[in-house]
Scaffold this motif. Structure first.
Motif, PDB file in Angstrom:
ATOM      1  N   GLU A  64       0.827  -1.217   0.000  1.00 51.27           N
ATOM      2  CA  GLU A  64       0.000   0.000   0.000  1.00 51.27           C
ATOM      3  C   GLU A  64       0.857   1.260   0.000  1.00 51.27           C
ATOM      4  OE1 GLU A  64      -2.771  -0.435   3.290  1.00 51.27           O
ATOM      5  OE2 GLU A  64      -3.226  -2.448   2.546  1.00 51.27           O
ATOM      6  N   ARG A  65       2.012   1.214   0.687  1.00 52.42           N
ATOM      7  CA  ARG A  65       2.895   2.394   0.693  1.00 52.42           C
ATOM      8  C   ARG A  65       3.553   2.609  -0.672  1.00 52.42           C
ATOM      9  NH1 ARG A  65       7.018   2.946   5.718  1.00 52.42           N
ATOM     10  NH2 ARG A  65       7.488   4.899   4.661  1.00 52.42           N
ATOM     11  N   GLY A  66       3.909   1.507  -1.332  1.00 48.97           N
ATOM     12  CA  GLY A  66       4.751   1.641  -2.527  1.00 48.97           C
ATOM     13  C   GLY A  66       4.027   1.628  -3.848  1.00 48.97           C
ATOM     14  N   ILE A  67       2.770   1.163  -3.854  1.00 46.32           N
ATOM     15  CA  ILE A  67       2.121   0.902  -5.142  1.00 46.32           C
ATOM     16  C   ILE A  67       1.948   2.168  -5.992  1.00 46.32           C
ATOM     17  CG2 ILE A  67      -0.295   1.082  -4.375  1.00 46.32           C
ATOM     18  CD1 ILE A  67      -0.725  -1.579  -6.053  1.00 46.32           C
ATOM     19  N   GLY A  68       1.821   3.310  -5.348  1.00 46.86           N
ATOM     20  CA  GLY A  68       1.649   4.555  -6.116  1.00 46.86           C
ATOM     21  C   GLY A  68       2.942   5.311  -6.314  1.00 46.86           C
ATOM     22  N   GLN A  69       4.073   4.729  -5.922  1.00 49.89           N
ATOM     23  CA  GLN A  69       5.305   5.529  -5.885  1.00 49.89           C
ATOM     24  C   GLN A  69       6.313   5.224  -7.006  1.00 49.89           C
ATOM     25  OE1 GLN A  69       6.573   4.908  -1.762  1.00 49.89           O
ATOM     26  NE2 GLN A  69       5.650   6.860  -1.194  1.00 49.89           N
ATOM     27  N   LEU A  70       5.932   4.368  -7.950  1.00 45.03           N
ATOM     28  CA  LEU A  70       6.866   4.104  -9.064  1.00 45.03           C
ATOM     29  C   LEU A  70       7.106   5.392  -9.854  1.00 45.03           C
ATOM     30  CD1 LEU A  70       5.954   0.725 -10.816  1.00 45.03           C
ATOM     31  CD2 LEU A  70       8.133   1.345  -9.759  1.00 45.03           C
ATOM     32  N   ALA A 126      11.986 -10.775   0.707  1.00 43.81           N
ATOM     33  CA  ALA A 126      11.296  -9.476   0.720  1.00 43.81           C
ATOM     34  C   ALA A 126      12.246  -8.371   0.271  1.00 43.81           C
ATOM     35  CB  ALA A 126      10.760  -9.184   2.120  1.00 43.81           C
ATOM     36  N   MET A 127      13.516  -8.454   0.732  1.00 47.99           N
ATOM     37  CA  MET A 127      14.517  -7.457   0.336  1.00 47.99           C
ATOM     38  C   MET A 127      14.710  -7.463  -1.189  1.00 47.99           C
ATOM     39  SD  MET A 127      18.590  -7.433   0.818  1.00 47.99           S
ATOM     40  CE  MET A 127      18.617  -8.518  -0.600  1.00 47.99           C
ATOM     41  N   ALA A 128      14.716  -8.686  -1.789  1.00 47.41           N
ATOM     42  CA  ALA A 128      14.866  -8.783  -3.241  1.00 47.41           C
ATOM     43  C   ALA A 128      13.685  -8.101  -3.940  1.00 47.41           C
ATOM     44  CB  ALA A 128      14.972 -10.247  -3.668  1.00 47.41           C
ATOM     45  N   CYS A 129      12.476  -8.240  -3.368  1.00 48.57           N
ATOM     46  CA  CYS A 129      11.295  -7.550  -3.933  1.00 48.57           C
ATOM     47  C   CYS A 129      11.521  -6.037  -3.930  1.00 48.57           C
ATOM     48  CB  CYS A 129      10.036  -7.870  -3.123  1.00 48.57           C
ATOM     49  SG  CYS A 129       9.449  -9.561  -3.324  1.00 48.57           S
ATOM     50  N   ALA A 130      12.054  -5.527  -2.811  1.00 46.52           N
ATOM     51  CA  ALA A 130      12.294  -4.076  -2.704  1.00 46.52           C
ATOM     52  C   ALA A 130      13.403  -3.651  -3.671  1.00 46.52           C
ATOM     53  CB  ALA A 130      12.659  -3.699  -1.279  1.00 46.52           C
ATOM     54  N   ALA A 131      14.437  -4.488  -3.797  1.00 43.33           N
ATOM     55  CA  ALA A 131      15.531  -4.160  -4.722  1.00 43.33           C
ATOM     56  C   ALA A 131      14.968  -4.061  -6.139  1.00 43.33           C
ATOM     57  CB  ALA A 131      16.620  -5.225  -4.650  1.00 43.33           C
ATOM     58  N   ASN A 132      14.060  -4.973  -6.492  1.00 38.66           N
ATOM     59  CA  ASN A 132      13.480  -4.960  -7.830  1.00 38.66           C
ATOM     60  C   ASN A 132      12.564  -3.754  -8.047  1.00 38.66           C
ATOM     61  OD1 ASN A 132      14.898  -7.232  -8.547  1.00 38.66           O
ATOM     62  ND2 ASN A 132      13.309  -8.636  -7.837  1.00 38.66           N
ATOM     63  N   MET A 133      11.851  -3.367  -6.974  1.00 33.12           N
ATOM     64  CA  MET A 133      11.015  -2.162  -7.071  1.00 33.12           C
ATOM     65  C   MET A 133      11.904  -0.936  -7.310  1.00 33.12           C
ATOM     66  SD  MET A 133       9.673   0.754  -5.675  1.00 33.12           S
ATOM     67  CE  MET A 133       8.149   1.636  -5.552  1.00 33.12           C
ATOM     68  N   ALA A 134      13.066  -0.883  -6.639  1.00 35.89           N
ATOM     69  CA  ALA A 134      13.968   0.266  -6.793  1.00 35.89           C
ATOM     70  C   ALA A 134      14.537   0.321  -8.215  1.00 35.89           C
ATOM     71  CB  ALA A 134      15.094   0.189  -5.772  1.00 35.89           C
ATOM     72  N   PHE A 135      14.946  -0.846  -8.757  1.00 39.54           N
ATOM     73  CA  PHE A 135      15.437  -0.858 -10.149  1.00 39.54           C
ATOM     74  C   PHE A 135      14.336  -0.345 -11.081  1.00 39.54           C
ATOM     75  CE2 PHE A 135      18.563  -4.438  -8.987  1.00 39.54           C
ATOM     76  CZ  PHE A 135      19.676  -3.636  -9.114  1.00 39.54           C
ATOM     77  N   ALA A 136      13.087  -0.806 -10.831  1.00 40.98           N
ATOM     78  CA  ALA A 136      11.957  -0.379 -11.664  1.00 40.98           C
ATOM     79  C   ALA A 136      11.695   1.121 -11.487  1.00 40.98           C
ATOM     80  CB  ALA A 136      10.713  -1.188 -11.305  1.00 40.98           C
ATOM     81  N   ASN A 137      11.840   1.601 -10.258  1.00 46.68           N
ATOM     82  CA  ASN A 137      11.619   3.026  -9.992  1.00 46.68           C
ATOM     83  C   ASN A 137      12.588   3.885 -10.804  1.00 46.68           C
ATOM     84  OD1 ASN A 137      10.425   5.246  -8.690  1.00 46.68           O
ATOM     85  ND2 ASN A 137      11.992   5.262  -7.100  1.00 46.68           N
ATOM     86  N   ARG A 138      13.876   3.526 -10.756  1.00 42.98           N
ATOM     87  CA  ARG A 138      14.858   4.318 -11.514  1.00 42.98           C
ATOM     88  C   ARG A 138      14.644   4.163 -13.024  1.00 42.98           C
ATOM     89  NH1 ARG A 138      18.104   2.658  -7.033  1.00 42.98           N
ATOM     90  NH2 ARG A 138      19.200   1.005  -8.130  1.00 42.98           N
ATOM     91  N   GLN A 139      14.088   2.997 -13.439  1.00 41.74           N
ATOM     92  CA  GLN A 139      13.812   2.786 -14.872  1.00 41.74           C
ATOM     93  C   GLN A 139      12.652   3.671 -15.324  1.00 41.74           C
ATOM     94  OE1 GLN A 139      15.597   0.898 -17.087  1.00 41.74           O
ATOM     95  NE2 GLN A 139      14.280   1.939 -18.582  1.00 41.74           N
ATOM     96  N   VAL A 140      11.588   3.744 -14.512  1.00 36.10           N
ATOM     97  CA  VAL A 140      10.443   4.597 -14.885  1.00 36.10           C
ATOM     98  C   VAL A 140      10.898   6.058 -14.920  1.00 36.10           C
ATOM     99  CG1 VAL A 140       8.164   5.414 -14.161  1.00 36.10           C
ATOM    100  CG2 VAL A 140       8.687   2.976 -14.051  1.00 36.10           C
TER     101      VAL A 140
END
Lengths: 481, 144
Positions: free
Chosen positions: A187-193, A285-299
């Motif tokens: 819920e915290r991260g879904i809108g933050q990409l 869970a950490m790997a999930c966050a790492a992947n979200m961060a890679f996606a964030n910088r990609q977007v």
């Protein structure tokens, strides 16, 4: 505490200096940087040296400073069999990292349009407290972001296929398991990409000038030709998603330590055996966050391409907006090192430290394998940044790690008392750096004078031979949360 | 000692520390809630027009404070809200129980004088103590 000088750039605290230290602690610094290093670094890095399963040394890079749990700049490698995993050795902002994008544009092309460009970027890359991204996704897609990282972005049109080959680990850390992530984190991260965040996170337009290139061959290999070439640097991480995962698992580890009979000198060093169910759950869970961060910088990269395309009325491809590289500087990874003459898998924690693999290492993309892995070192918004490459010496000396930035010397509260954001903004404009910031007090906290001299930090590791300078990058425009 | 908070300058470098006080544990929690949002915005500019209720339970009061502040940070991101009023009731049976009503409004960068985003509450130097005079005090390092 007794600190022994090993060389002009390496300082060691022997295990006899603190009860429970299993290995010596080593700090990389010039004499000047060592004198300026706050006492918290020595306290914290010797606490790290007490953690179960630690190998060879607890290390701190020259940009090191007082953090929580590990010092910022901390590196520690643990045995997979009897070592631990600790969120305090990774940070709340899991896979906080840097991305560097090149262009074919020069200062002469960009200077007349810089204000417009910053305005467009400011709208396309939301920043600051509570900022929501422009990408709207459902929970099912968020699960795909967690497991596939940048691959999800490329599938959705938020990147080019070649981006994947220019990101640490191909922009995807294997092992992400969304079932190990709380609904609060989602819920915290879904809108933050596609959002920057605040604090020391930024998006910066920089210039690569001929006189700041240290190695022309290496610069050309990564697409830097000099002649006042424009590049873009992005510093951000996994946003509220990663912060919540770290918060959740610190609670878990606080109880798990009792179960496994582990005691730590700082509660923020809460940890669990890597092979335990709690340790494995956190890693997933950490790997999930790492992947979200890679996606964030990609977007964000996608939005940068849109912004340049809009302002210069030209396709991003034709403007040459290619990713040079993307590095994680807050993460734990399984990597192989020689221990007692045998290749051994270790869990390397880097908290405010960049991987620095040399030529030939298979983890380095084919494109850069002859040269070494690009290392992106983000400086303060006033003083500039560096692009370096890793070396084989890093692999034998620092578990393939080097500095990640300049490193703070002044607290945020002190910086705010001494510097007014509006004054700083005016001073920077006089010095040729335009800044757009969501928060003026946040801007004051990031003044150049609150940081160490980045050149001395980078030179330390260049002289030691752990990373090699390629080019210094001078800022001309900055967006901050 | 009455309900309040301060931001000591040189106890941490890259993060922010606040010390909150209160005559009772409930006052301490209220002061800590307000200090947390003062890290992120000028709460004087936030209108208390949206209300949320929070219920938490924990055996240890320090862990309950950690959970309380973490819950507020979660709501800041998930619901996009800044809070300025905190009404906390704390009771102790075997566990400590918290029932709180918090009031605020959606984040508005134009009006709220935004500052630094709070990523999380850390356990670094984290403590909740009852002083010799019976009042309550907490030190909290917030990751920025």
């Amino acid at each position: 505490m007794q600190v022994n000088k090993i060389t002009d750039y390496v300082w060691e605290i022997p295990p006899s200096e603190k009860e429970g230290m299993l290995v010596p602690a080593r700090i990389y610094a010039t004499e000047k940087l060592m004198k300026e290093m706050d006492a918290g670094v020595i306290e914290q890095i010797t606490n790290v040296a007490c953690l179960p399963g630690i190998q060879k040394y607890a290390l701190c890079m020259p940009d090191g400073h007082w953090g929580y749990g590990f010092p910022i700049g901390g590196v520690a490698a643990f045995s997979l069999q009897d070592g631990v995993i600790s969120p305090g050795g990774i940070g709340f902002d899991i896979n906080c990292g840097m991305r560097l994008i090149r262009t074919d544009l020069t200062l002469a092309d960009v200077q007349p349009r810089l204000k417009d460009l910053l305005n467009v970027l400011f709208n396309k890359v939301p920043a600051g407290v509570g900022a929501k991204g422009l990408v709207k996704i459902e929970r099912k897609e968020m699960a795909e972001v967690m497991t596939r990282g940048v691959n999800w972005c490329i599938k959705k049109g938020y990147g080019w296929a070649q981006d994947r080959d220019r990101i640490e680990g191909g922009g995807c850390l294997p092992g992400g398991d969304p079932s190990k992530v709380s609904s609060q984190a989602v819920e915290r991260g879904i809108g933050q990409l596609g959002t920057l965040g605040s604090g020391n996170h930024y998006l910066e337009i920089q210039v690569a000038s001929n006189e700041n290139i240290y190695d022309e061959k290496l610069a050309r290999a990564v697409g830097i030709f000099g002649r006042d070439q424009i590049v873009i640097m992005v510093h951000c991480g996994s946003r509220g998603f990663g912060h919540q995962i770290a918060t959740d698992y610190l609670r878990v580890f606080d109880s798990a330590m009792k179960k496994y009979g582990i005691t730590v000198r700082d509660r923020q060093l809460g940890c669990a055996p890597f092979r335990s169910p709690e340790g494995q759950d956190y890693y997933s869970a950490m790997a999930c966050a790492a992947n979200m961060a890679f996606a964030n910088r990609q977007v964000i990269t996608h939005r940068i391409r849109e912004a340049f395309s809009q302002v210069f009325n030209e396709d991003a491809e034709r403007l040459g907006l290619e990713t040079i590289y993307d590095v994680a500087h807050n993460v734990a990874k399984v990597e192989t090192y020689e221990i007692n003459g045998k290749p051994t898998e270790l869990l390397v924690h880097r908290k405010g430290s960049t991987r620095s693999f040399g030529p030939g290492r298979t983890e380095v993309p084919t494109l850069y394998r002859d040269w070494g892995q690009p290392v992106i070192v983000g400086g303060s918004m006033e003083t500039g940044s560096y692009l370096c490459v890793g070396t084989q010496k890093a692999e034998t000396e620092t578990f393939g790690s080097t500095m990640h930035g300049a490193g703070r010397t002044m607290s945020r509260a002190a910086a705010k008392r001494m510097i007014r954001g509006t004054d700083l903004q005016r001073r920077m404009e006089e010095n040729g750096i335009l800044v757009k910031a969501v928060s003026m007090s946040g801007l004051a906290e990031e003044a150049g004078s609150a940081y160490k001299d980045i050149s001395e930090v980078v030179d330390t590791m260049d002289t030691v031979g752990v990373s090699k300078k390629v080019v210094r990058l001078k800022p001309i425009g900055n967006i901050k949360g | 000692m009455t309900q309040g908070y301060t931001f000591p300058e040189d106890q941490v470098i890259s993060d922010l520390v606040f010390e909150a006080t209160g005559d009772t544990p409930a006052e301490l929690f209220q002061a800590a809630g307000l200090a947390l949002f003062e890290v992120m915005a000028d709460t004087g500019r936030v209108h208390p027009r949206i209300r949320k209720e929070i219920r938490l339970k924990h055996a240890q009061i320090d862990q309950l404070l950690y959970d309380w502040l973490s819950e507020l940070i979660y709501l800041k991101d998930a619901a996009g809200l800044l809070f300025k009023e905190f009404s906390v009731q704390l009771t102790q049976d075997n566990d400590w129980s918290l029932v709180a009503t918090v009031r605020g409004e959606p984040i508005d960068p134009k009006r709220h004088g935004l500052r630094a985003d709070a990523k999380a509450v850390t356990y670094h130097q984290f403590e909740v103590v009852q002083t010799e005079t019976g009042s309550w005090k907490a030190r909290v390092v917030v990751d920025i």
